[in-house]
Design an enzyme around this catalytic site. Structure first.
Site, PDB file in Angstrom:
ATOM      1  N   HIS A 110      -3.290 -21.933 -19.274  1.00 23.47           N
ATOM      2  CA  HIS A 110      -2.136 -21.489 -20.072  1.00 23.47           C
ATOM      3  C   HIS A 110      -1.492 -20.255 -19.441  1.00 23.47           C
ATOM      4  O   HIS A 110      -0.266 -20.191 -19.281  1.00 23.47           O
ATOM      5  CB  HIS A 110      -2.610 -21.191 -21.501  1.00 23.47           C
ATOM      6  N   GLU A 111      -2.317 -19.264 -19.067  1.00 23.07           N
ATOM      7  CA  GLU A 111      -1.772 -18.033 -18.502  1.00 23.07           C
ATOM      8  C   GLU A 111      -1.193 -18.263 -17.110  1.00 23.07           C
ATOM      9  O   GLU A 111      -0.146 -17.694 -16.766  1.00 23.07           O
ATOM     10  CB  GLU A 111      -2.834 -16.926 -18.482  1.00 23.07           C
TER      11      GLU A 111
END
EC number: 3.5.1.88
Length: 198
Positions: free
Chosen positions: A153-154
């Site tokens: 996600h990051e």
């Protein structure tokens, strides 16, 4: 340390790839990382990427509490191994990752840049990720389950990608205030499905 303003979906900084960091030891980068950690904690987040605080740099921070990892585990992994795997507070400069298996797990995600919304997102279950710390030392780890999901996600933020762009079923994009009701509906539907004879 300062609490930074978080960019919201629609801001141009969230939609473009971030620039590589040339010197991980730059004192200004350390200050940014410290401020990002303070901002992540203040917002009760699990991770934060520099573009989310209006800095187009390949830098991210995260912390995966083992209890939170277990609470977010929703099926899909091989033998469910590693579902409660936590990760220490980590600062990664110029990170990247690779899938170690084609197997994916679909589970709920939310984002500090998209407040009030959540959706089910498929992610690789088992990855290897790498980068450097703020001293330029190499970091390389394997991750499974929620830990792997957070890193993916990051890293997506560093490539200008938000979680709705990864969703395969937009009907699961819902307000977080409706999540309990949605989960109850999923449980009722599962209970009413006919079971295969053994």
């Amino acid at each position: 340390m300062a609490i930074l303003k978080i960019a919201r979906m629609g801001h141009p900084v969230l939609g473009r790839p971030a620039a590589a960091v040339e010197d991980p030891r730059d004192p200004a980068l350390r200050q940014l990382a410290d401020d990002m950690i303070a901002t992540m904690r203040d917002a009760e987040g699990t991770g934060l990427a520099a573009p989310q605080v209006h800095q187009s740099k390949r830098l991210l921070v995260f912390f995966v509490d083992a209890g939170r990892a277990r609470a977010h585990a929703h099926g899909g992994g091989p033998d469910d191994e590693g579902k409660g795997e936590g990760a220490p507070l980590t600062v990664l400069v110029n990170p990247d990752y690779e899938a170690l298996s084609e197997e994916k797990d679909e589970s709920w995600e939310a984002c500090l840049s998209i407040p009030g919304l959540a959706g089910r997102v498929p992610r690789y279950w088992h990855i290897r990720y790498w980068g450097t710390d703020l001293e330029g030392n190499a970091i390389e780890r394997e991750a499974t389950g929620f830990h792997a999901r957070v890193v993916q996600h990051e890293c997506d933020h560093l490539d200008g990608v938000l979680f709705p762009q990864r969703m395969t079923d937009m009907s699961t994009l819902i307000f977080t205030s409706e999540m309990d009701r949605y989960a109850e509906g999923e449980a009722r539907a599962a209970a009413s499905r006919p079971r295969a004879a053994s």
